[in-house]
Motif scaffolding. Structure first.
Motif, mmCIF file in Angstrom:
data_model
loop_
_atom_site.group_PDB
_atom_site.id
_atom_site.type_symbol
_atom_site.label_atom_id
_atom_site.label_comp_id
_atom_site.label_asym_id
_atom_site.label_seq_id
_atom_site.Cartn_x
_atom_site.Cartn_y
_atom_site.Cartn_z
ATOM 1 N N TRP A 23 0.910 -0.998 -0.035
ATOM 2 C CA TRP A 23 0.070 0.143 -0.067
ATOM 3 C C TRP A 23 0.897 1.156 -0.076
ATOM 4 O O TRP A 23 1.888 1.321 0.835
ATOM 5 C CB TRP A 23 -0.915 -0.041 1.273
ATOM 6 N N VAL A 24 0.713 2.259 -0.982
ATOM 7 C CA VAL A 24 1.123 3.422 -0.618
ATOM 8 C C VAL A 24 0.158 4.514 -0.793
ATOM 9 O O VAL A 24 -0.772 4.663 -1.510
ATOM 10 C CB VAL A 24 2.252 3.724 -1.926
ATOM 11 N N ASN A 25 0.891 5.704 -0.048
ATOM 12 C CA ASN A 25 -0.128 6.740 -0.070
ATOM 13 C C ASN A 25 0.376 7.869 -1.259
ATOM 14 O O ASN A 25 1.523 8.127 -1.180
ATOM 15 C CB ASN A 25 -0.070 7.473 1.506
ATOM 16 N N LEU A 26 -0.760 7.917 -2.129
ATOM 17 C CA LEU A 26 -0.397 8.863 -3.244
ATOM 18 C C LEU A 26 -1.394 10.040 -3.528
ATOM 19 O O LEU A 26 -2.740 9.920 -3.062
ATOM 20 C CB LEU A 26 -0.203 7.929 -4.406
ATOM 21 N N TYR A 27 -1.053 10.991 -3.873
ATOM 22 C CA TYR A 27 -1.916 12.242 -4.339
ATOM 23 C C TYR A 27 -2.584 11.920 -5.771
ATOM 24 O O TYR A 27 -1.547 11.904 -6.887
ATOM 25 C CB TYR A 27 -1.120 13.463 -4.367
ATOM 26 N N CYS A 28 -3.953 11.591 -5.789
ATOM 27 C CA CYS A 28 -4.435 11.330 -6.999
ATOM 28 C C CYS A 28 -5.348 12.225 -7.611
ATOM 29 O O CYS A 28 -5.978 12.997 -6.948
ATOM 30 C CB CYS A 28 -5.200 10.060 -6.630
ATOM 31 N N ASN A 68 -15.502 -7.204 -1.039
ATOM 32 C CA ASN A 68 -14.718 -8.775 -0.669
ATOM 33 C C ASN A 68 -13.415 -8.503 0.138
ATOM 34 O O ASN A 68 -12.683 -9.369 0.786
ATOM 35 C CB ASN A 68 -14.175 -9.386 -1.938
ATOM 36 N N TYR A 69 -12.982 -7.325 0.072
ATOM 37 C CA TYR A 69 -11.747 -6.771 0.869
ATOM 38 C C TYR A 69 -12.036 -6.356 2.136
ATOM 39 O O TYR A 69 -12.506 -5.525 2.547
ATOM 40 C CB TYR A 69 -10.956 -5.789 0.212
ATOM 41 N N LYS A 70 -11.746 -7.239 3.119
ATOM 42 C CA LYS A 70 -11.911 -6.853 4.507
ATOM 43 C C LYS A 70 -10.992 -6.332 5.544
ATOM 44 O O LYS A 70 -11.199 -6.110 6.404
ATOM 45 C CB LYS A 70 -12.508 -8.236 5.167
ATOM 46 N N LYS A 71 -9.665 -6.327 4.931
ATOM 47 C CA LYS A 71 -8.532 -5.917 5.795
ATOM 48 C C LYS A 71 -8.649 -4.287 6.080
ATOM 49 O O LYS A 71 -8.182 -4.014 7.171
ATOM 50 C CB LYS A 71 -7.374 -6.312 5.142
ATOM 51 N N LYS A 72 -9.226 -3.593 5.524
ATOM 52 C CA LYS A 72 -9.319 -2.081 5.592
ATOM 53 C C LYS A 72 -10.740 -1.706 5.233
ATOM 54 O O LYS A 72 -11.241 -2.175 4.445
ATOM 55 C CB LYS A 72 -8.285 -1.248 4.621
ATOM 56 N N LYS A 73 -10.898 -0.589 5.634
ATOM 57 C CA LYS A 73 -12.357 0.128 5.518
ATOM 58 C C LYS A 73 -12.435 1.222 4.343
ATOM 59 O O LYS A 73 -11.092 1.737 4.004
ATOM 60 C CB LYS A 73 -12.697 1.054 6.740
ATOM 61 N N ASN A 74 -13.379 1.451 3.764
ATOM 62 C CA ASN A 74 -13.541 2.542 2.797
ATOM 63 C C ASN A 74 -12.538 2.114 1.555
ATOM 64 O O ASN A 74 -11.736 3.309 1.239
ATOM 65 C CB ASN A 74 -13.184 3.854 3.243
ATOM 66 N N VAL A 75 -12.650 1.067 1.219
ATOM 67 C CA VAL A 75 -11.706 0.529 0.176
ATOM 68 C C VAL A 75 -12.626 0.527 -1.372
ATOM 69 O O VAL A 75 -13.380 -0.309 -1.350
ATOM 70 C CB VAL A 75 -10.809 -0.782 0.461
ATOM 71 N N PHE A 76 -12.239 0.850 -2.277
ATOM 72 C CA PHE A 76 -12.836 0.816 -3.647
ATOM 73 C C PHE A 76 -11.803 0.037 -4.711
ATOM 74 O O PHE A 76 -10.517 0.160 -4.611
ATOM 75 C CB PHE A 76 -13.580 1.625 -4.089
ATOM 76 N N LYS A 77 -12.355 -0.734 -5.672
ATOM 77 C CA LYS A 77 -11.717 -1.325 -6.543
ATOM 78 C C LYS A 77 -11.854 -0.665 -8.028
ATOM 79 O O LYS A 77 -13.078 -0.237 -8.460
ATOM 80 C CB LYS A 77 -11.957 -2.835 -6.729
ATOM 81 N N LEU A 87 -6.689 -1.447 -5.628
ATOM 82 C CA LEU A 87 -7.506 -0.988 -4.582
ATOM 83 C C LEU A 87 -7.078 0.292 -4.115
ATOM 84 O O LEU A 87 -5.921 0.616 -4.115
ATOM 85 C CB LEU A 87 -7.366 -2.376 -3.550
ATOM 86 N N LEU A 88 -8.218 1.063 -3.933
ATOM 87 C CA LEU A 88 -8.007 2.465 -3.414
ATOM 88 C C LEU A 88 -8.564 2.509 -2.082
ATOM 89 O O LEU A 88 -9.921 2.275 -2.060
ATOM 90 C CB LEU A 88 -8.506 3.486 -4.263
ATOM 91 N N GLN A 89 -7.987 3.204 -1.118
ATOM 92 C CA GLN A 89 -8.603 3.227 0.300
ATOM 93 C C GLN A 89 -8.737 4.958 0.595
ATOM 94 O O GLN A 89 -7.712 5.673 0.644
ATOM 95 C CB GLN A 89 -7.894 2.639 1.451
ATOM 96 N N ALA A 90 -9.826 5.216 0.623
ATOM 97 C CA ALA A 90 -10.175 6.623 0.872
ATOM 98 C C ALA A 90 -10.223 6.865 2.478
ATOM 99 O O ALA A 90 -10.326 5.965 3.182
ATOM 100 C CB ALA A 90 -11.656 6.956 0.449
ATOM 101 N N LYS A 91 -10.378 8.227 2.861
ATOM 102 C CA LYS A 91 -10.267 8.547 4.176
ATOM 103 C C LYS A 91 -11.415 8.069 5.131
ATOM 104 O O LYS A 91 -11.464 7.477 6.497
ATOM 105 C CB LYS A 91 -9.695 9.769 4.449
ATOM 106 N N ASP A 92 -12.549 8.174 4.392
ATOM 107 C CA ASP A 92 -13.919 7.798 5.029
ATOM 108 C C ASP A 92 -14.651 7.481 3.944
ATOM 109 O O ASP A 92 -14.571 7.648 2.873
ATOM 110 C CB ASP A 92 -14.342 8.951 6.155
#
Ligand code: I3P
Length: 106
Positions: A23-28, A68-77, A87-92
């Motif tokens: 996982w990397v934090n990136l400015y999208c 289906n991805y349970k390890k983190k919240k607010n994740v979209f594919k 997989l991209l994880q938003a802050k909320d």
């Protein structure tokens, strides 16, 4: 639409597991049907993408909540037409909905 998201590259092509899977934090930045990944807003201003990656063309891409991805919240594919998957994880939840709306509109 732009902001920081955590990103994990899942597939590099149809059924091809990406080799760098952390996982990397990136400015999208979503602009004109392309998604650019940058270290930060300065990188965007300079036009320097993360790792020199080309912009991701979103033509015929799909995005949905990664239920289906349970390890983190607010994740979209995000799946692109060439078979790549991220997989991209938003802050909320609100941030995630904002991205899904923007991606659906492009
Ligand atoms: C990856 C990293 C990811 C993990 C991935 C690992 O290792 O731990 O967080 O995905 O598992 O390969 P590295 O940082 O050494 O590249 P998850 O967070 O989803 O578990 P994976 O290969 O099973 O996707």
């Amino acid at each position: 639409h732009e902001g920081f998201l955590f990103r994990k590259h899942e597939l590099d092509g149809p059924n091809k597991k990406a080799s760098n899977r952390s996982w990397v934090n990136l400015y999208c930045v979503l602009s004109k049907g392309d998604l650019g990944f940058y270290k930060d807003a300065k990188g965007q201003a300079a036009g320097t993408t993360h790792g020199g990656e080309p912009l991701l063309n979103l033509h015929h891409s799909t995005s949905e909540v990664a239920s289906n991805y349970k390890k983190k919240k607010n994740v979209f594919k995000l799946k692109t037409s060439d078979g790549s998957e991220f997989l991209l994880q938003a802050k909320d939840e609100e941030d995630m909905r904002g991205w899904l709306k923007a991606l659906a509109a492009c």
